[in-house]
Design an enzyme around this catalytic site. Structure first.
Site, PDB file in Angstrom:
ATOM      1  CE1 TYR A 147      -3.957   2.192   0.268  1.00 13.97           C
ATOM      2  CE2 TYR A 147      -2.638   3.349   1.902  1.00 13.97           C
ATOM      3  CZ  TYR A 147      -3.743   3.299   1.069  1.00 13.97           C
ATOM      4  OH  TYR A 147      -4.615   4.366   1.021  1.00 13.97           O
ATOM      5  CD  GLU A 154      -2.499   4.988  -6.271  1.00 14.14           C
ATOM      6  OE1 GLU A 154      -3.329   5.866  -5.937  1.00 14.14           O
ATOM      7  OE2 GLU A 154      -2.625   3.795  -5.936  1.00 14.14           O
TER       8      GLU A 154
END
Length: 221
Positions: A147, A154
């Site tokens: 994560y 991102e």
């Protein structure tokens, strides 16, 4: 009738999960092959189509939650899928200048590993009615690393795209026009970056809670 509908639901969800698993497995294999043969700059071109297909198909998960096919809350599913779609289509597809950056490799590997584990977990659960303990542990533990690497990739790619977004004015709507309104994609992208600040810790905390529940049940079994 209820039993028949339950069977149809399980068959559909099993097919859906294994189909998307196959897509993400293809993404990972293509990415590793490109890395080995040509380096990080070649990764996006190698995975573009299966990445777009697998990630866009995740929209169905929002529908699944809305109609009660799955118990996952839409409030948790929507932000994650929305942010990934924004990066997939709104950044990588829309601004080719970002595609050769090393963060594309970390993004693709983080996403694909996460989804291969997740979709195989739910695929086995729907098809067989159970999941092995090792897969349950992977499902609720690998996010501890994947994560953060995925989110960092991102955010990094959105940030890298900002100068190109500003210079191109792509997707911008300027006044005057018949709708009497305007839209600036650059500021919209900044707003998306801003959402990551409270959103990422919130999602990570939520997943930690889910991990605690899942592993406590595993220990009690």
């Amino acid at each position: 009738m209820a039993g028949f509908l339950s069977t149809v639901k399980r068959i559909y969800l099993a097919f859906y999960n294994w189909a998307i698993f196959t897509g993400w497995l293809q993404v990972l294999v293509f990415a590793i092959k490109a890395l080995n043969e040509s380096g990080t700059a070649a990764v996006y071109d190698a995975v573009e189509k299966p990445l777009q297909l697998a990630q866009t198909a995740a929209i169905l998960e929002i529908f699944h939650g809305l109609v009660g096919l799955v118990r996952s809350p839409v409030s948790a599913t929507l932000p994650q899928i929305g942010s990934r779609l924004f990066v997939t289509w709104g950044i990588l597809y829309s601004f080719p200048e970002t595609r050769t950056h090393v963060l594309v490799s970390s993004l693709v590997i983080s996403w694909s590993l996460t989804e291969i584990i997740r979709y195989s977990f739910f695929g086995m659960k729907e098809a067989l009615g159970f999941t092995p303990s090792w897969l349950l542990w992977l499902r609720y533990s690998t996010f501890l690393l994947l994560y953060p690497t995925g989110i960092t990739s991102e955010v990094g790619l959105i940030y890298i795209a900002l100068p190109y977004i500003k210079a191109s004015e792509k997707y911008c709507v300027r006044m005057p026009n018949k709708w009497n309104s305007s839209f600036d994609y650059y500021f919209a992208s900044l707003a998306v970056l801003g959402i990551y600040v409270p959103g990422s810790p919130h999602m990570y905390t939520y997943m930690l809670g889910q991990r605690k529940k899942a592993l406590s049940k595993l220990k009690a079994a």
